[in-house]
Enzyme design. Structure first.
Site, PDB file in Angstrom:
ATOM      1  N   ASP A 110      66.845 -44.754  56.423  1.00 26.80           N
ATOM      2  CA  ASP A 110      67.325 -44.297  57.779  1.00 26.80           C
ATOM      3  C   ASP A 110      68.609 -43.683  57.839  1.00 26.80           C
ATOM      4  O   ASP A 110      69.449 -43.813  57.102  1.00 26.80           O
ATOM      5  CB  ASP A 110      67.596 -45.624  58.712  1.00 26.80           C
ATOM      6  CG  ASP A 110      67.295 -45.563  60.106  1.00 26.80           C
ATOM      7  OD1 ASP A 110      67.031 -44.432  60.551  1.00 26.80           O
ATOM      8  OD2 ASP A 110      67.692 -46.560  60.743  1.00 26.80           O
ATOM      9  N   TRP A 155      72.828 -37.835  59.708  1.00 27.42           N
ATOM     10  CA  TRP A 155      73.239 -36.836  58.537  1.00 27.42           C
ATOM     11  C   TRP A 155      73.567 -35.501  59.042  1.00 27.42           C
ATOM     12  O   TRP A 155      74.354 -34.695  58.844  1.00 27.42           O
ATOM     13  CB  TRP A 155      72.808 -37.182  57.287  1.00 27.42           C
ATOM     14  CG  TRP A 155      73.274 -36.583  55.970  1.00 27.42           C
ATOM     15  CD1 TRP A 155      73.950 -36.986  55.001  1.00 27.42           C
ATOM     16  CD2 TRP A 155      72.666 -35.378  55.522  1.00 27.42           C
ATOM     17  NE1 TRP A 155      74.472 -36.187  54.096  1.00 27.42           N
ATOM     18  CE2 TRP A 155      73.786 -35.005  54.364  1.00 27.42           C
ATOM     19  CE3 TRP A 155      72.159 -34.181  55.911  1.00 27.42           C
ATOM     20  CZ2 TRP A 155      73.679 -33.858  53.768  1.00 27.42           C
ATOM     21  CZ3 TRP A 155      72.234 -32.998  55.249  1.00 27.42           C
ATOM     22  CH2 TRP A 155      72.891 -32.977  54.156  1.00 27.42           C
ATOM     23  N   HIS A 207      66.039 -34.779  56.571  1.00 25.98           N
ATOM     24  CA  HIS A 207      65.088 -35.463  55.966  1.00 25.98           C
ATOM     25  C   HIS A 207      65.102 -34.609  54.558  1.00 25.98           C
ATOM     26  O   HIS A 207      64.452 -35.164  53.608  1.00 25.98           O
ATOM     27  CB  HIS A 207      63.618 -35.056  56.614  1.00 25.98           C
ATOM     28  CG  HIS A 207      63.665 -35.741  58.137  1.00 25.98           C
ATOM     29  ND1 HIS A 207      64.054 -37.024  58.184  1.00 25.98           N
ATOM     30  CD2 HIS A 207      63.240 -35.286  59.272  1.00 25.98           C
ATOM     31  CE1 HIS A 207      63.954 -37.479  59.433  1.00 25.98           C
ATOM     32  NE2 HIS A 207      63.408 -36.444  60.082  1.00 25.98           N
ATOM     33  N   SER A 236      56.626 -44.217  60.017  1.00 20.91           N
ATOM     34  CA  SER A 236      56.145 -45.406  60.810  1.00 20.91           C
ATOM     35  C   SER A 236      55.265 -44.922  61.765  1.00 20.91           C
ATOM     36  O   SER A 236      55.075 -43.655  62.359  1.00 20.91           O
ATOM     37  CB  SER A 236      57.282 -46.119  61.453  1.00 20.91           C
ATOM     38  OG  SER A 236      57.591 -45.650  62.386  1.00 20.91           O
ATOM     39  N   LEU A 287      57.528 -47.970  36.944  1.00 20.19           N
ATOM     40  CA  LEU A 287      57.461 -48.426  38.399  1.00 20.19           C
ATOM     41  C   LEU A 287      56.215 -48.034  39.271  1.00 20.19           C
ATOM     42  O   LEU A 287      55.802 -47.029  39.112  1.00 20.19           O
ATOM     43  CB  LEU A 287      58.832 -47.634  38.797  1.00 20.19           C
ATOM     44  CG  LEU A 287      59.227 -47.715  40.065  1.00 20.19           C
ATOM     45  CD1 LEU A 287      59.783 -48.992  40.521  1.00 20.19           C
ATOM     46  CD2 LEU A 287      59.980 -46.519  40.607  1.00 20.19           C
TER      47      LEU A 287
END
Ligand code: FPP
Length: 258
Positions: free
Chosen positions: A37, A42, A54, A82, A148
């Site tokens: 977030d 920023w 972004h 989201s 990962l």
């Protein structure tokens, strides 16, 4: 008496490599989930358009993915979009939808090389084909990797996920695929989008907001939560290590007495 300030300063003066070596001696969270977030703020601080935030946030994704992989984290779930983010201005939504493509065009070879396995959770149906195609290619190109797991939550919403799982369970019970008597937390979990993943051990949210915003509500039941005021584009490897250090100091009792 231990001088906390002195300890803190000493700690902060460590190089990334030195700090990593110390952190690696303690328990490493298997699954870290992050609510990234603060991109908009920023950008605003620099009088830039929100999409510049972004774009910068995308670079942080790369940095933190590499570090998590090097630390031995098994899965990193990133909340990239989201189900509520569709309410944003069209220009911003369009840009966010192009980010996976841009990110993967640049970094997929590196992810393949570094043994990272890309996955995605969220509703694919509403996503533009170029977004889905980029993710599918990444999933396919990294499917043999066993390092990962980089799990993008894209068009994801936890309540929608739970509702979908409930409908699916009911359908399976109706069709005799599932026995109602066998329905419990463990079997229900298999209907969620995280079915191949353990629950997160650590959740990080940047930018000073202290809420979950419809993110992994079921899976976060016993997760350690860590919040920072740092905005996502400013989030560094040291911040990630700080979160893991904080995790290592906590005693996890899962409701018991420990
Ligand atoms: C929240 O910041 C951030 C998002 C909604 C998007 C997160 C996406 C990225 C960090 C890039 C994703 C990269 C890939 C590879 C998919 P905000 O816009 O809500 O910030 P604000 O609260 O300051 O306005």
């Amino acid at each position: 008496m231990i001088n906390k300030n002195k300890l803190w300063k000493t700690h902060n003066n460590l190089s990334l490599e030195e700090r990593m070596e110390i952190v690696k001696k303690g328990p490493i969270p298997s699954h870290v989930a992050i609510i990234m977030d603060g991109n908009g703020r920023w950008a605003r601080k620099r009088a830039l358009p929100r999409i510049a935030g972004h774009h910068e946030g995308m670079k942080t994704v790369r940095k933190i993915t590499r570090l998590a992989n090097r630390l031995g984290v098994k899965a990193l779930t990133l909340y990239a979009f989201s189900t509520e983010n569709w309410k944003r201005p069209k220009k911003e939504v369009d840009y966010l939808m192009k980010l996976p493509q841009e990110f993967l065009e640049t970094f997929l070879p590196e992810l393949v090389e570094e043994n990272v396995k890309v996955q995605m959770m969220g509703n694919q149906q509403q996503l533009p084909s170029y977004t889905v195609d980029a993710i599918k290619k990444a999933i396919n190109d990294t499917k043999q990797n066993n390092g990962l797991i980089l799990n993008f939550a894209l068009n994801y919403g936890s309540r929608a996920e739970i509702m979908e799982a409930v409908h699916h369970v009911l359908e399976d019970i109706r069709n005799g695929v599932m026995n109602e008597k066998l329905l419990n937390e463990e079997t229900f979990s298999r209907y969620l989008m995280t079915k191949q993943l353990p629950d997160p051990d650590l959740l990080i949210r940047t930018s000073g907001e202290i809420r979950l915003s419809n993110f992994m509500l079921w899976q976060l039941a016993y997760t350690e939560l860590w919040f920072t005021d740092t905005l996502w584009p400013d989030f560094s490897e040291h911040h990630f290590l700080e979160a893991v250090e904080s995790y290592q100091k906590r005693s996890r009792r899962f409701g018991g007495l420990g």
